[in-house]
Scaffold this motif. Structure first.
Motif, PDB file in Angstrom:
ATOM      1  N   GLY A 253     -43.911   2.311  10.102  1.00 49.16           N
ATOM      2  CA  GLY A 253     -43.317   1.848  11.352  1.00 49.16           C
ATOM      3  C   GLY A 253     -42.790   3.014  12.177  1.00 49.16           C
ATOM      4  N   SER A 254     -42.130   2.671  13.281  1.00 49.97           N
ATOM      5  CA  SER A 254     -41.591   3.724  14.147  1.00 49.97           C
ATOM      6  C   SER A 254     -40.465   4.501  13.463  1.00 49.97           C
ATOM      7  N   ALA A 255     -39.631   3.794  12.657  1.00 53.34           N
ATOM      8  CA  ALA A 255     -38.551   4.474  11.947  1.00 53.34           C
ATOM      9  C   ALA A 255     -39.103   5.419  10.892  1.00 53.34           C
ATOM     10  N   GLY A 256     -40.122   5.004  10.166  1.00 52.47           N
ATOM     11  CA  GLY A 256     -40.723   5.870   9.164  1.00 52.47           C
ATOM     12  C   GLY A 256     -41.434   7.061   9.790  1.00 52.47           C
ATOM     13  N   LYS A 257     -42.011   6.859  10.972  1.00 54.81           N
ATOM     14  CA  LYS A 257     -42.677   7.972  11.652  1.00 54.81           C
ATOM     15  C   LYS A 257     -41.689   9.058  12.041  1.00 54.81           C
ATOM     16  N   ARG A 258     -40.507   8.641  12.489  1.00 47.05           N
ATOM     17  CA  ARG A 258     -39.488   9.621  12.860  1.00 47.05           C
ATOM     18  C   ARG A 258     -39.005  10.416  11.651  1.00 47.05           C
ATOM     19  N   LYS A 259     -39.032   9.774  10.470  1.00 45.22           N
ATOM     20  CA  LYS A 259     -38.553  10.430   9.244  1.00 45.22           C
ATOM     21  C   LYS A 259     -39.696  11.057   8.426  1.00 45.22           C
ATOM     22  N   ASN A 260     -40.858  11.124   9.033  1.00 43.51           N
ATOM     23  CA  ASN A 260     -42.039  11.722   8.367  1.00 43.51           C
ATOM     24  C   ASN A 260     -42.479  10.904   7.164  1.00 43.51           C
ATOM     25  N   ASN A 261     -42.381   9.581   7.265  1.00 42.89           N
ATOM     26  CA  ASN A 261     -42.858   8.632   6.259  1.00 42.89           C
ATOM     27  C   ASN A 261     -42.413   8.992   4.840  1.00 42.89           C
ATOM     28  N   PRO A 262     -41.136   8.878   4.554  1.00 39.62           N
ATOM     29  CA  PRO A 262     -40.642   9.234   3.216  1.00 39.62           C
ATOM     30  C   PRO A 262     -41.120   8.231   2.163  1.00 39.62           C
ATOM     31  N   PRO A 263     -41.344   8.671   0.911  1.00 41.91           N
ATOM     32  CA  PRO A 263     -41.733   7.742  -0.155  1.00 41.91           C
ATOM     33  C   PRO A 263     -40.575   6.839  -0.555  1.00 41.91           C
ATOM     34  N   VAL A 264     -40.899   5.644  -1.045  1.00 40.81           N
ATOM     35  CA  VAL A 264     -39.886   4.683  -1.491  1.00 40.81           C
ATOM     36  C   VAL A 264     -40.244   4.189  -2.885  1.00 40.81           C
ATOM     37  N   GLN A 265     -39.228   3.810  -3.664  1.00 44.32           N
ATOM     38  CA  GLN A 265     -39.405   3.381  -5.050  1.00 44.32           C
ATOM     39  C   GLN A 265     -38.954   1.949  -5.294  1.00 44.32           C
ATOM     40  N   SER A 266     -38.348   1.298  -4.301  1.00 50.93           N
ATOM     41  CA  SER A 266     -37.814  -0.056  -4.504  1.00 50.93           C
ATOM     42  C   SER A 266     -38.714  -1.091  -3.839  1.00 50.93           C
ATOM     43  N   ILE A 267     -38.595  -2.322  -4.318  1.00 51.48           N
ATOM     44  CA  ILE A 267     -39.341  -3.445  -3.770  1.00 51.48           C
ATOM     45  C   ILE A 267     -38.391  -4.607  -3.538  1.00 51.48           C
ATOM     46  N   ARG A 268     -38.625  -5.338  -2.463  1.00 53.72           N
ATOM     47  CA  ARG A 268     -37.831  -6.524  -2.145  1.00 53.72           C
ATOM     48  C   ARG A 268     -38.759  -7.728  -2.142  1.00 53.72           C
ATOM     49  N   ILE A 269     -38.373  -8.758  -2.889  1.00 60.46           N
ATOM     50  CA  ILE A 269     -39.156  -9.995  -3.005  1.00 60.46           C
ATOM     51  C   ILE A 269     -38.290 -11.147  -2.515  1.00 60.46           C
ATOM     52  N   VAL A 270     -38.834 -11.952  -1.606  1.00 57.10           N
ATOM     53  CA  VAL A 270     -38.137 -13.128  -1.091  1.00 57.10           C
ATOM     54  C   VAL A 270     -38.939 -14.356  -1.512  1.00 57.10           C
ATOM     55  N   ALA A 271     -38.257 -15.313  -2.147  1.00 56.61           N
ATOM     56  CA  ALA A 271     -38.934 -16.508  -2.647  1.00 56.61           C
ATOM     57  C   ALA A 271     -38.046 -17.727  -2.458  1.00 56.61           C
ATOM     58  N   ARG A 272     -38.664 -18.892  -2.350  1.00 52.11           N
ATOM     59  CA  ARG A 272     -37.973 -20.185  -2.375  1.00 52.11           C
ATOM     60  C   ARG A 272     -38.426 -20.893  -3.643  1.00 52.11           C
ATOM     61  N   GLY A 273     -37.528 -20.945  -4.588  1.00 56.11           N
ATOM     62  CA  GLY A 273     -37.929 -21.442  -5.901  1.00 56.11           C
ATOM     63  C   GLY A 273     -38.898 -20.422  -6.517  1.00 56.11           C
ATOM     64  N   GLN A 274     -40.103 -20.896  -6.825  1.00 51.03           N
ATOM     65  CA  GLN A 274     -41.122 -19.987  -7.335  1.00 51.03           C
ATOM     66  C   GLN A 274     -42.175 -19.631  -6.269  1.00 51.03           C
ATOM     67  N   ASP A 275     -42.013 -20.176  -5.068  1.00 49.46           N
ATOM     68  CA  ASP A 275     -42.966 -19.892  -3.996  1.00 49.46           C
ATOM     69  C   ASP A 275     -42.587 -18.586  -3.290  1.00 49.46           C
ATOM     70  N   LEU A 276     -43.508 -17.631  -3.309  1.00 51.45           N
ATOM     71  CA  LEU A 276     -43.254 -16.346  -2.690  1.00 51.45           C
ATOM     72  C   LEU A 276     -43.292 -16.465  -1.158  1.00 51.45           C
ATOM     73  N   ILE A 277     -42.323 -15.854  -0.486  1.00 50.88           N
ATOM     74  CA  ILE A 277     -42.318 -15.812   0.971  1.00 50.88           C
ATOM     75  C   ILE A 277     -42.854 -14.476   1.451  1.00 50.88           C
ATOM     76  N   THR A 278     -42.316 -13.397   0.937  1.00 49.48           N
ATOM     77  CA  THR A 278     -42.778 -12.063   1.304  1.00 49.48           C
ATOM     78  C   THR A 278     -42.354 -11.071   0.239  1.00 49.48           C
ATOM     79  N   ALA A 279     -42.947  -9.902   0.299  1.00 55.78           N
ATOM     80  CA  ALA A 279     -42.589  -8.798  -0.602  1.00 55.78           C
ATOM     81  C   ALA A 279     -43.042  -7.502   0.062  1.00 55.78           C
ATOM     82  N   PHE A 280     -42.189  -6.459  -0.039  1.00 55.50           N
ATOM     83  CA  PHE A 280     -42.528  -5.180   0.587  1.00 55.50           C
ATOM     84  C   PHE A 280     -41.690  -4.087  -0.042  1.00 55.50           C
ATOM     85  N   PRO A 281     -42.192  -2.837   0.024  1.00 59.66           N
ATOM     86  CA  PRO A 281     -41.385  -1.721  -0.507  1.00 59.66           C
ATOM     87  C   PRO A 281     -40.376  -1.256   0.549  1.00 59.66           C
ATOM     88  N   PHE A 282     -39.265  -0.716   0.032  1.00 55.99           N
ATOM     89  CA  PHE A 282     -38.253  -0.201   0.982  1.00 55.99           C
ATOM     90  C   PHE A 282     -37.500   0.946   0.350  1.00 55.99           C
TER      91      PHE A 282
END
Length: 282
Positions: A253-282
């Motif tokens: 994204g634009s924020a990562g471009k300004r920071k020279n796309n730093p690597p990330v090690q964490s993941i965020r998962i959003v779910a309702r019950g067992q149904d996945l809504i989204t997941a992405f690294p941060f």
């Protein structure tokens, strides 16, 4: 004896013979005259011609045969798999059977070289790295999670449980939803950077099978209370966060471009019950 005298004598003889016998004799003479050359050629005979019978021509002497030493040498026809008989012309009986020469078989022993055999990589050590997962590794992970795998699984990892619904080995369900029409389509947005998107945009450093494996690993450890995981509620959904030992992506994204796309090690998962809504690294 001249030809005119011979003809006169023949006429006188025919006049003394009754007409019907004369006709028969003339027919026999014609048949012999026409058939004599054919019989000689067909059966090798030497029948005299009409002229020789009446003394006007001598019989043709027989044709001398070729001496044995001038005979055509025998021809040898070689075959790769059958014996060949060598025969002489003119029907000679002293034939000889020649066995075909078999080609020499190459040595079947492999040539030993000085190249060292590379060490085998165990599936366990390879699966723990952040490289792209192979179908065999995903199947092994599914087996350990208690889900029976098959060759028709989605991405070689998700089990189909209904129309457009798939379940992971850890129990997450991927179904319809989001602006893209399906949660799997939404995850594909996080496989590539969007440099013009406002703010940060988490980008996975792997393909879909690898991303699904990371999500399942983080989700499974979070619901078991792993010390590297967090779990909390937000707007009616459950958020799971987990930190890996190595980077799994980078900030885009634009924020990562300004920071020279730093690597990330964490993941965020959003779910309702067992149904996945989204997941992405941060």
């Amino acid at each position: 004896m001249s030809t005119s005298n011979q003809s006169a004598n023949i006429v006188q003889v025919l006049r003394k013979i009754p007409p019907k016998w004369a006709v028969a004799i003339i027919g026999i003479v014609l048949v012999y005259w026409l058939g004599q050359p054919l019989l000689n050629r067909t059966f090798g005979w030497n029948l005299p011609s009409i002229a020789s019978l009446i003394g006007d021509e001598k019989p043709t002497p027989p044709r001398p045969q070729r001496p044995a030493e001038e005979a055509v040498p025998p021809k040898v026809i070689e075959s790769s798999d059958k014996p060949v008989a060598i025969t002489k012309p003119d029907g000679a009986s002293n034939s000889k059977v020649v066995e075909p020469t078999k080609p020499k078989q190459p040595d079947s022993k492999p040539t030993t070289t000085g190249t060292a055999t590379p060490p085998k990589t165990s599936p366990t050590s390879k699966a723990t790295s952040n490289s792209k997962a192979t179908p065999a590794e995903l199947a092994e992970l599914a087996r350990k999670a208690g889900v029976t795998g098959s060759s028709d699984q989605k991405y070689g990892f998700l089990q189909e449980i209904g129309k457009d619904r798939y379940r992971s080995p850890a129990g997450l369900v991927y179904g319809r939803g989001s602006e893209e029409g399906h949660r799997l389509k939404h995850l594909e947005r996080h496989l590539a950077d969007q440099p013009t998107r406002p703010g940060p945009h988490g980008v996975f450093d792997g393909d879909m099978p690898q991303v699904l494996r990371w999500i399942d690993e983080a989700y499974g450890k979070a619901i078991k209370g792993d010390r590297m995981a967090k779990k909390y509620s937000e707007d009616g959904s459950t958020v799971y966060e987990f930190t890996f030992s190595k980077p799994i992506g980078y900030m885009g994204g634009s924020a990562g471009k300004r920071k020279n796309n730093p690597p990330v090690q964490s993941i965020r998962i959003v779910a309702r019950g067992q149904d996945l809504i989204t997941a992405f690294p941060f």
